[in-house]
Scaffold this motif. Structure first.
Motif, PDB file in Angstrom:
ATOM      1  N   TYR A 223       0.849  -1.190   0.000  1.00  0.00           N
ATOM      2  CA  TYR A 223       0.000   0.000   0.000  1.00  0.00           C
ATOM      3  C   TYR A 223       0.885   1.241   0.000  1.00  0.00           C
ATOM      4  O   TYR A 223       1.981   1.235   0.571  1.00  0.00           O
ATOM      5  CB  TYR A 223      -0.911   0.034   1.232  1.00  0.00           C
ATOM      6  N   THR A 224       0.389   2.291  -0.638  1.00  0.00           N
ATOM      7  CA  THR A 224       1.016   3.604  -0.548  1.00  0.00           C
ATOM      8  C   THR A 224       0.062   4.559   0.157  1.00  0.00           C
ATOM      9  O   THR A 224      -1.116   4.247   0.365  1.00  0.00           O
ATOM     10  CB  THR A 224       1.340   4.191  -1.933  1.00  0.00           C
ATOM     11  N   ASN A 225       0.569   5.726   0.494  1.00  0.00           N
ATOM     12  CA  ASN A 225      -0.306   6.746   1.078  1.00  0.00           C
ATOM     13  C   ASN A 225      -1.290   7.298   0.063  1.00  0.00           C
ATOM     14  O   ASN A 225      -2.250   7.993   0.427  1.00  0.00           O
ATOM     15  CB  ASN A 225       0.519   7.882   1.691  1.00  0.00           C
ATOM     16  N   ASN A 226      -1.099   6.999  -1.216  1.00  0.00           N
ATOM     17  CA  ASN A 226      -2.106   7.357  -2.216  1.00  0.00           C
ATOM     18  C   ASN A 226      -3.272   6.374  -2.212  1.00  0.00           C
ATOM     19  O   ASN A 226      -4.354   6.701  -2.696  1.00  0.00           O
ATOM     20  CB  ASN A 226      -1.464   7.415  -3.603  1.00  0.00           C
ATOM     21  N   ASP A 227      -3.036   5.167  -1.700  1.00  0.00           N
ATOM     22  CA  ASP A 227      -4.129   4.203  -1.526  1.00  0.00           C
ATOM     23  C   ASP A 227      -4.969   4.545  -0.312  1.00  0.00           C
ATOM     24  O   ASP A 227      -6.199   4.559  -0.367  1.00  0.00           O
ATOM     25  CB  ASP A 227      -3.569   2.791  -1.334  1.00  0.00           C
ATOM     26  N   ARG A 228      -4.285   4.816   0.808  1.00  0.00           N
ATOM     27  CA  ARG A 228      -4.977   5.073   2.065  1.00  0.00           C
ATOM     28  C   ARG A 228      -4.011   5.707   3.057  1.00  0.00           C
ATOM     29  O   ARG A 228      -2.797   5.502   2.982  1.00  0.00           O
ATOM     30  CB  ARG A 228      -5.585   3.798   2.632  1.00  0.00           C
ATOM     31  N   SER A 229      -4.555   6.458   4.005  1.00  0.00           N
ATOM     32  CA  SER A 229      -3.709   7.193   4.945  1.00  0.00           C
ATOM     33  C   SER A 229      -2.961   6.263   5.897  1.00  0.00           C
ATOM     34  O   SER A 229      -1.863   6.576   6.350  1.00  0.00           O
ATOM     35  CB  SER A 229      -4.554   8.195   5.734  1.00  0.00           C
ATOM     36  N   ASP A 230      -3.554   5.104   6.228  1.00  0.00           N
ATOM     37  CA  ASP A 230      -2.897   4.149   7.126  1.00  0.00           C
ATOM     38  C   ASP A 230      -2.144   3.086   6.329  1.00  0.00           C
ATOM     39  O   ASP A 230      -2.230   1.889   6.601  1.00  0.00           O
ATOM     40  CB  ASP A 230      -3.916   3.498   8.054  1.00  0.00           C
ATOM     41  N   TRP A 231      -1.389   3.532   5.364  1.00  0.00           N
ATOM     42  CA  TRP A 231      -0.740   2.659   4.379  1.00  0.00           C
ATOM     43  C   TRP A 231       0.095   1.549   5.002  1.00  0.00           C
ATOM     44  O   TRP A 231       0.020   0.397   4.578  1.00  0.00           O
ATOM     45  CB  TRP A 231       0.111   3.499   3.429  1.00  0.00           C
ATOM     46  N   LYS A 232       0.885   1.857   6.012  1.00  0.00           N
ATOM     47  CA  LYS A 232       1.744   0.842   6.622  1.00  0.00           C
ATOM     48  C   LYS A 232       0.931  -0.148   7.445  1.00  0.00           C
ATOM     49  O   LYS A 232       1.078  -1.373   7.297  1.00  0.00           O
ATOM     50  CB  LYS A 232       2.811   1.507   7.490  1.00  0.00           C
ATOM     51  N   THR A 233       0.080   0.355   8.304  1.00  0.00           N
ATOM     52  CA  THR A 233      -0.754  -0.516   9.133  1.00  0.00           C
ATOM     53  C   THR A 233      -1.627  -1.406   8.267  1.00  0.00           C
ATOM     54  O   THR A 233      -1.787  -2.607   8.540  1.00  0.00           O
ATOM     55  CB  THR A 233      -1.633   0.327  10.069  1.00  0.00           C
ATOM     56  N   ALA A 234      -2.197  -0.838   7.215  1.00  0.00           N
ATOM     57  CA  ALA A 234      -3.082  -1.610   6.335  1.00  0.00           C
ATOM     58  C   ALA A 234      -2.331  -2.753   5.665  1.00  0.00           C
ATOM     59  O   ALA A 234      -2.857  -3.871   5.560  1.00  0.00           O
ATOM     60  CB  ALA A 234      -3.692  -0.693   5.287  1.00  0.00           C
ATOM     61  N   ALA A 235      -1.110  -2.486   5.198  1.00  0.00           N
ATOM     62  CA  ALA A 235      -0.333  -3.538   4.539  1.00  0.00           C
ATOM     63  C   ALA A 235      -0.038  -4.678   5.505  1.00  0.00           C
ATOM     64  O   ALA A 235      -0.180  -5.867   5.167  1.00  0.00           O
ATOM     65  CB  ALA A 235       0.957  -2.959   3.977  1.00  0.00           C
ATOM     66  N   ILE A 236       0.371  -4.338   6.728  1.00  0.00           N
ATOM     67  CA  ILE A 236       0.714  -5.366   7.713  1.00  0.00           C
ATOM     68  C   ILE A 236      -0.518  -6.156   8.127  1.00  0.00           C
ATOM     69  O   ILE A 236      -0.509  -7.402   8.160  1.00  0.00           O
ATOM     70  CB  ILE A 236       1.395  -4.721   8.937  1.00  0.00           C
ATOM     71  N   GLU A 237      -1.607  -5.459   8.434  1.00  0.00           N
ATOM     72  CA  GLU A 237      -2.815  -6.150   8.889  1.00  0.00           C
ATOM     73  C   GLU A 237      -3.421  -7.020   7.798  1.00  0.00           C
ATOM     74  O   GLU A 237      -3.910  -8.128   8.074  1.00  0.00           O
ATOM     75  CB  GLU A 237      -3.830  -5.125   9.399  1.00  0.00           C
ATOM     76  N   GLU A 238      -3.406  -6.531   6.562  1.00  0.00           N
ATOM     77  CA  GLU A 238      -3.949  -7.353   5.485  1.00  0.00           C
ATOM     78  C   GLU A 238      -3.080  -8.578   5.261  1.00  0.00           C
ATOM     79  O   GLU A 238      -3.588  -9.675   5.017  1.00  0.00           O
ATOM     80  CB  GLU A 238      -4.082  -6.539   4.200  1.00  0.00           C
ATOM     81  N   ALA A 239      -1.759  -8.408   5.343  1.00  0.00           N
ATOM     82  CA  ALA A 239      -0.864  -9.558   5.204  1.00  0.00           C
ATOM     83  C   ALA A 239      -1.148 -10.593   6.289  1.00  0.00           C
ATOM     84  O   ALA A 239      -1.169 -11.808   6.023  1.00  0.00           O
ATOM     85  CB  ALA A 239       0.584  -9.094   5.265  1.00  0.00           C
ATOM     86  N   GLN A 240      -1.381 -10.139   7.508  1.00  0.00           N
ATOM     87  CA  GLN A 240      -1.665 -11.057   8.608  1.00  0.00           C
ATOM     88  C   GLN A 240      -2.943 -11.856   8.374  1.00  0.00           C
ATOM     89  O   GLN A 240      -3.082 -12.979   8.842  1.00  0.00           O
ATOM     90  CB  GLN A 240      -1.774 -10.271   9.916  1.00  0.00           C
ATOM     91  N   SER A 241      -3.873 -11.290   7.629  1.00  0.00           N
ATOM     92  CA  SER A 241      -5.177 -11.939   7.425  1.00  0.00           C
ATOM     93  C   SER A 241      -5.170 -12.982   6.317  1.00  0.00           C
ATOM     94  O   SER A 241      -6.172 -13.677   6.111  1.00  0.00           O
ATOM     95  CB  SER A 241      -6.228 -10.876   7.094  1.00  0.00           C
ATOM     96  N   LEU A 242      -4.060 -13.116   5.605  1.00  0.00           N
ATOM     97  CA  LEU A 242      -4.052 -13.956   4.406  1.00  0.00           C
ATOM     98  C   LEU A 242      -3.783 -15.413   4.755  1.00  0.00           C
ATOM     99  O   LEU A 242      -2.668 -15.923   4.656  1.00  0.00           O
ATOM    100  CB  LEU A 242      -3.018 -13.433   3.405  1.00  0.00           C
TER     101      LEU A 242
END
Length: 759
Positions: A223-242
């Motif tokens: 994720y980038t900050n152009n995708d969403r403001s919580d770009w880092k947290t979102a990438a980590i949390e989504e990875a954890q859910s896979l």
């Protein structure tokens, strides 16, 4: 008889529908050696996959594979290249000691959008399938082996070029980040996070042990900050859910997306070489462009280095526009949704340029821009660097912006907008682009000069004019073009479009008379005599002597006249078209080697070949020349390479074929207009101007029928596919009107399907 016609229609439709997934899948590309052109600042030669935002370049050797992850919205928003432009987020290394020196085999599979790789060393075999989820921000790597082997994955973010990097482990996720911020002249910050998960592994950085009969999976979410403001947290949390179950569901969505994509249109021309590049080009563009995402730059998301050539930016004197051209007629409209946003975002700056530099209204664009109103093409910031790169210390040319003598860039950008409008007649889209079009019109209304009863275009140059080391920084003597064919054609295109769009929206009708006057009284395209025949001249007058010679139709003039200009051709003016056709016939005279027909080795394959079709040059000869050109300069992944760019070549083969099978410029539909009728061919759901989806087939020298689906209920104007014969019109399975003549028109209803068949 009605039942027989209905059965023929069903068989025709079924044949094409059943062929769609087969045709995409049969043309996979095969690699038997590791890529040699990775990393690169231009087009990589590796297997490629993508989802229109994230791109994967599959590089490296079997013992150490290296996957490069590009992303269309990760930019260093700096106004000068090298240094500014699209940047490389990072990648994933896979160290497999057991495969050092192994045999290399990989496939790029378009129907499933995967990279399928096999590596063998003695009895050992490792298979790696890589894909970018069509509906998620995740790359998936699936690994199987016939013997136990160890793999060490290493996730990395690119360093340098003023970026700030971090890395760490959160739970069972390894992550890396890269950021551009707080740098002088940086127009906006950009951040990216890459988060890796290995389902089934307890530790995030553990080696992967693959045993026979099992599958190991690595996922990387971005994720980038152009995708969403919580770009880092979102990438980590989504990875954890896979989990494995989530990935299986994601793959089902992925296959469904691509299945729908391939069903949007199809062609069959019984030419395996051309068909392969037709479908591979469509695949690569779909990997690079998607609605709701940033538009692809010159190299798309297939970035393997920072400081990509020309910053990987949106070059507006054809590179940015060209990759989209075939998507309109191929009915892949959703791939074009992102095109307009960078142009709309630059409008405020464009208005300032017009006022401050030229004292006119409207918009004036430099040669290269980026997303979010970024200008990528400033001259070097110091006189010393300017001298080293361009042979002069004057870095304040045009207030420091690269216009390169061309004032047509904004109008050039309008070409694609008009192509999409004519293809869809979408009210919402017309309203979206209208402010841009009216700003282009305002500029041209102010800038054109009315002299002796005709409108003249001054100082809008045919070629880029600029200082460089070859001319030792001496360049101003080259300024002074009058009536460039590039500008004349695109300005005529603009005002014809303004009349159509404003009438459609019922806006600014009081300006219609002025626009029509410009169309009627714009200076004629310059021609001269050479070798006893008339030939196109690049400009009417120029201080550059060669531009005043009748050198014939070429890439730059094609942009104005034919593509995207669309203001010339047999339907428009048959006499002038004869001049252009004769020019194309003389392209052979200038060939120094096989494959350079139309002088397309450096630039122009996406332009010259479809233009040759449009003017009516021999179809078989065009295909022969195109195959020669592909053979001379292309990569195994399906990219046809050239000197000036990358992504734009993806429209070359699809646009050429589509124009052979169906044309609709000037609102007149023509079926198999430039195709050898002794060769069987068929197409399904190609898109014609007027918002029609058209299907037809040619068998044994005879067009079987024509099927039209009217999206907007507009009047259909069609050249009789069966010259000299009357035509039965069948609506909703019922015979209605009998049509006759060289060209006929009939009303349609929205979402109506009409069959035409010779009587």
């Amino acid at each position: 008889m009605r039942y027989l016609v209905f059965c023929i229609v069903l068989l025709f439709t079924a044949r094409i529908t059943l062929a769609q997934p087969i045709y995409a899948g049969r043309y996979k590309t095969i690699f038997t050696a590791p890529p040699a052109n990775v990393p690169t600042v231009k087009t990589p030669d590796a297997p490629l996959a993508g989802n229109g935002d994230i791109g994967v370049t599959f590089g490296g050797q079997p013992g150490k594979l290296q996957l490069f992850f590009g992303k269309n919205d990760f930019w260093r928003a700096y106004p000068v290249y090298p240094g500014g432009g699209i940047a490389l987020p990072g990648g994933l290394d896979l160290a497999i000691d057991a495969l050092k020196g192994a045999a290399y085999y990989a496939e790029q599979v378009p129907d499933k959008a995967i990279i399928h790789a096999n590596f063998t060393k003695g009895p050992a075999k490792v298979t790696i399938d890589s894909w970018v989820a069509a509906t998620r921000n995740t790359v998936v790597i699936e690994i199987t082996a016939n013997t136990t082997c160890t793999i060490q994955p290493t996730l990395w973010a690119t360093e340098g070029n003023t970026s700030i990097n971090n890395k760490g482990v959160t739970g069972n996720v390894t992550w890396a980040t890269r950021s551009f911020e707080n740098t002088p002249l940086l127009e906006w910050p950009c951040h990216v996070a890459l988060a890796m998960r290995i389902p089934g592994n307890n530790g995030a950085n553990d080696k992967i042990i693959v045993t026979p009969g099992e599958k190991k999976i690595i996922t990387v979410t971005m994720y980038t900050n152009n995708d969403r403001s919580d770009w880092k947290t979102a990438a980590i949390e989504e990875a954890q859910s896979l989990t494995t179950a989530v990935i299986q569901h994601m793959y089902a969505e992925h296959l469904q997306w691509w299945r729908r994509f391939w069903q949007q249109s199809t062609v069959q021309i019984d030419d395996p070489v051309i068909e392969k590049y037709y479908y591979t080009s469509q695949y690569l563009f779909a990997c690079a462009s998607r609605a709701g995402k940033f538009a692809p730059g010159i190299w798309g998301p297939f970035i393997t280095k920072d400081s990509a050539a020309w910053g990987g930016d949106y070059h507006l004197n054809y590179n940015y526009q060209a990759p989209y051209w075939a998507a309109y007629s191929s009915n892949h409209i959703e791939l074009t949704h992102n095109y307009d946003q960078p142009l709309l975002d630059y409008m405020n700056k464009g208005k300032i340029h017009a006022k401050e530099l030229l004292q006119v209204n409207g918009i004036y664009f430099p040669v290269g821009i980026g997303p979010k109103g970024l200008c990528t093409t400033r001259w070097p910031l110091t006189p010393e660097e300017m001298l080293a790169r361009y042979g002069t210390t004057d870095n304040r040319i045009d207030s420091g912006y690269k216009f390169l003598g061309q004032k047509i860039n904004a109008v050039f950008g309008a070409g694609n907008m008009l192509m999409r409008f004519y293809s869809t007649y979408d009210t919402e889209y017309a309203q979206r682009i209208y402010p841009y079009l009216i700003a282009c019109a305002g500029f041209r209304e102010d800038y054109l000069k009315l002299e002796n009863g005709r409108y003249v275009i001054y100082m809008d140059h045919y070629y880029e004019v600029m200082p460089n080391l070859r001319n030792n920084g001496r360049w101003r003597h080259q300024l002074g073009d009058v009536n460039s064919t590039l500008s004349l054609g695109l300005v005529k295109m603009l005002f014809k479009g303004m009349i159509e769009v404003s009438t459609f929206l019922k806006k600014d009708l009081h300006r219609w008379a002025r626009w029509q006057d410009i169309v009627n009284r714009l200076s004629p395209f310059p021609v001269g005599e050479t070798g006893g025949r008339l030939s196109l001249q690049p400009v009417e007058r120029s201080p550059v002597e060669r531009l005043q010679q009748p050198t014939g139709l070429s890439r730059v003039s094609i942009h104005g006249l034919l593509l995207p200009g669309g203001v010339c051709g047999p339907v428009t003016d048959s006499a002038f078209n004869t001049i252009l056709l004769n020019d194309v016939a003389h392209w052979k005279d200038r060939m120094q080697q096989k494959g350079e027909w139309g002088n397309t080795l450096n630039n122009g394959i996406e332009t010259c070949f479809p233009a040759a079709v449009r003017v009516g040059y021999d179809a078989d000869e065009i295909l022969r020349q195109q195959k020669d050109r592909i053979t001379v300069q292309s990569f195994p992944n399906g990219f046809i390479t050239q000197g000036g760019g990358g992504m734009e070549t993806l429209s070359a083969v699809p646009m050429t074929v589509n124009e052979m099978l169906l044309q609709s410029y000037e609102g007149v539909i023509r079926i198999f207009p430039n195709w050898n009728h002794n060769r069987d061919a068929s197409f399904s759901k190609l898109r014609a101007y007027g918002a029609f989806l058209v299907s037809s087939s040619l068998r044994n020298g005879r067009i079987e029928l024509v099927k039209l689906q009217s999206e907007k209920g507009r009047t259909c104007v069609i050249q009789n596919p069966w010259p000299g014969k009357t035509v039965q019109c069948i609506r909703n399975g019922k015979k209605t009107a009998i049509l006759s003549g060289q060209r006929f028109s009939f009303d349609t209803k929205a979402n109506e399907t009409i069959i035409l068949k010779a009587i």
